[in-house]
Design an enzyme around this catalytic site. Structure first.
Site, mmCIF file in Angstrom:
data_model
loop_
_atom_site.group_PDB
_atom_site.id
_atom_site.type_symbol
_atom_site.label_atom_id
_atom_site.label_comp_id
_atom_site.label_asym_id
_atom_site.label_seq_id
_atom_site.Cartn_x
_atom_site.Cartn_y
_atom_site.Cartn_z
ATOM 1 C CB SER A 125 -0.874 -0.033 1.261
ATOM 2 O OG SER A 125 -1.642 1.145 1.356
ATOM 3 C CE LYS A 135 -4.730 -0.061 0.464
ATOM 4 N NZ LYS A 135 -5.337 -0.919 1.501
ATOM 5 C CE LYS A 143 -4.033 3.796 2.266
ATOM 6 N NZ LYS A 143 -5.288 3.233 2.765
ATOM 7 C CG ASP A 173 -7.823 2.270 0.666
ATOM 8 O OD1 ASP A 173 -8.967 2.779 0.738
ATOM 9 O OD2 ASP A 173 -7.267 1.704 1.628
ATOM 10 C CD GLU A 210 -8.784 -0.967 0.655
ATOM 11 O OE1 GLU A 210 -7.839 -1.280 -0.119
ATOM 12 O OE2 GLU A 210 -8.659 -0.969 1.891
ATOM 13 C CG ASP A 230 -10.604 -1.016 5.004
ATOM 14 O OD1 ASP A 230 -10.919 -1.449 6.112
ATOM 15 O OD2 ASP A 230 -9.477 -0.513 4.796
ATOM 16 C CE LYS A 233 -7.405 -2.279 6.791
ATOM 17 N NZ LYS A 233 -7.677 -0.823 6.706
ATOM 18 N N GLY A 271 -4.276 -4.263 6.342
ATOM 19 C CA GLY A 271 -3.354 -3.927 7.429
ATOM 20 C C GLY A 271 -3.613 -2.516 7.885
HETATM 21 O O1 OSB Z 1 -7.310 1.704 4.579
HETATM 22 O O2 OSB Z 1 -6.130 -0.014 4.350
HETATM 23 C C1 OSB Z 1 -6.286 1.101 4.838
HETATM 24 C C2 OSB Z 1 -3.133 2.161 6.727
HETATM 25 C C3 OSB Z 1 -3.690 2.836 7.792
HETATM 26 C C4 OSB Z 1 -5.050 2.977 7.866
HETATM 27 C C5 OSB Z 1 -5.860 2.428 6.879
HETATM 28 C C6 OSB Z 1 -5.321 1.727 5.813
HETATM 29 C C7 OSB Z 1 -3.924 1.625 5.726
HETATM 30 C C8 OSB Z 1 -3.232 0.996 4.607
HETATM 31 C C9 OSB Z 1 -1.865 0.443 4.857
HETATM 32 O O3 OSB Z 1 -3.665 0.955 3.484
HETATM 33 C C10 OSB Z 1 -1.878 -1.024 5.060
HETATM 34 C C11 OSB Z 1 -0.571 -1.523 5.622
HETATM 35 O O4 OSB Z 1 0.439 -1.442 4.924
HETATM 36 O O5 OSB Z 1 -0.558 -1.988 6.782
HETATM 37 MG MG MG Z 2 -8.429 0.578 3.205
#
Ligand code: OSB
Ligand code: MG
Length: 376
Positions: free
Chosen positions: A135, A161, A163, A188, A213, A238, A262, A290
């Site tokens: 991510s 992924k 952001k 995401d 996402e 999510d 999660k 995560g």
């Molecule tokens: O939305 O998946 C998410 C990190 C912090 C809060 C929300 C998210 C995330 C990530 C990172 O996308 C996932 C990771 O590398 O642990």
């Molecule tokens: Mg997410």
């Protein structure tokens, strides 16, 4: 399994690089670490709530109070046959899935250790390594994002992924797809869009994303269903999913076609496994999300991701991407886009207590109360 006492810590672990999402920048990972003690053994878990309620509504301070005053007193000083038995005691607690998950997960670790089994085996996992992607947070430029995406693809990560947020979406996705035509790419938005952004969302729909996402509000399945009906790209939820019933409703109403599980968001491994099973009954794939966890939460995630229907690469990438030093002894590193399941009993990792002490901001010991605050 007699639960004798608990130790709650508030821990702050500095990230190697700031992680930017549509809801903010994280420079340090702050979390609750819970150790449960019983039968000469210890189980450990971390909560995924943050200081501010900007992902979902739970917070570290709120969860700390709930755990210390209500949840832990209700379960300490008693004997629990298994995680179902323990969670039955807490079935009257509404919401607060992240706080409940912290206790449930620490108990699973303790219980699996008492059985002399890895957590993955006790959960019913079918793999000894799980596929992973990365991510990538919002970067300073499109070029920097492409460079990072290419580097991670070269390291073997099986999905990139990105952001996104309004103003940081179509251009960066197009550039990464052009640089990595064969690599699955997803986005995401962490709830940053609304149906007012339909033009942009439709443009993203043409870019060959594997899935999108949580584009819309954290608590709005209805609008996700409207959007999914207008899109070819599968939606993945999510934030919206905190129970198996949520997953059932989301899939039943076609608000999404896959689910990010999660374990720390849905109330623990039991509920995560139920979400997994519900999705399987709809032939919907799941993957393991995560929350930038330390090695403790990461290990829990990896064990969970060994269940059969975790067919898409998850977010449990190498610890060394996040931390100069993790709070466990074992390195959790990927190889060829696969993360091995930590061997050994329970979650298979051990706390580096001297280091943990240096990053602990608060420590609270909780023992059985003569009168549990939560009632009978
Ligand atoms: O939305 O998946 C998410 C990190 C912090 C809060 C929300 C998210 C995330 C990530 C990172 O996308 C996932 C990771 O590398 O642990
Ligand atoms: Mg997410």
């Amino acid at each position: 399994m007699q639960l004798e006492r608990a130790e709650l810590r508030v821990v702050s672990l500095p990230l190697l690089k700031p992680f930017r999402t549509s809801f903010g920048v994280m420079t340090d990972k702050n979390f609750i670490l819970l150790r449960l003690f019983g039968g000469g053994l210890e189980g450990v878990a971390e909560g995924v709530m943050d200081l501010r309620p900007d992902f979902r509504e739970e917070t570290i301070s709120g969860a700390l109070a709930l755990l210390q005053e209500t949840v832990l007193p209700a379960v300490l000083g008693r004997d629990w046959r298994n995680p179902e038995h323990l969670m039955g005691r807490l079935s009257g607690v509404r919401g607060n899935r992240m706080a409940l998950a912290t206790v449930e997960m620490a108990f699973w670790d303790l219980w699996a250790r008492s059985l002399g089994q890895p957590l993955s085996a006790v959960l019913g996992g079918v793999r000894d390594a799980v596929p992973v992607g990365v991510s990538l947070g919002i970067q300073s430029s499109v070029d920097a994002t492409v460079d990072s995406a290419v580097q991670h693809a070269e390291q073997g990560y099986r999905r990139i992924k990105l952001k996104i947020q309004p103003g940081w979406d179509v251009d960066v996705v197009r550039a990464v797809k052009a640089a990595l035509p064969g690599t699955p790419v997803t986005v995401d938005a962490n709830a940053a869009y609304s149906l007012a952004h339909l033009n942009t969302l439709r443009e993203l729909d043409t870019l060959g994303l594997d899935y999108m996402e949580q584009p819309l509000a954290w608590n709005d399945m209805r609008d996700h269903a409207k959007l999914q009906a207008l899109m070819n790209t599968p939606l993945c939820l999510d934030e919206c999913i905190t129970t198996a019933q949520d997953a059932r409703k989301a899939l039943e109403t076609a608000a999404c076609r896959l689910v990010n599980i999660k374990v720390g968001r849905v109330g623990g491994h039991l509920e995560a496994r139920r979400v997994h099973d519900v999705a399987a009954s709809f032939s919907a794939p799941v993957w393991c999300g995560g929350m930038l966890e330390s090695g403790v939460g990461r290990a829990h995630n990896i064990h969970l991701a060994t269940l059969e229907n975790f067919t898409k690469p998850g977010d449990t990438s190498s610890s060394s991407r996040y931390w100069a030093r993790d709070l466990i002894h074992e390195p959790l590193e990927t190889s060829g886009g696969m993360m091995s399941v930590p061997a050994g009993h329970g979650i298979g990792v051990t706390l580096d207590l001297p280091f943990l002490d240096t990053i602990t901001q608060r420590k609270i010991e909780v023992g059985p109360l003569r009168q549990a605050v939560a009632g009978r």
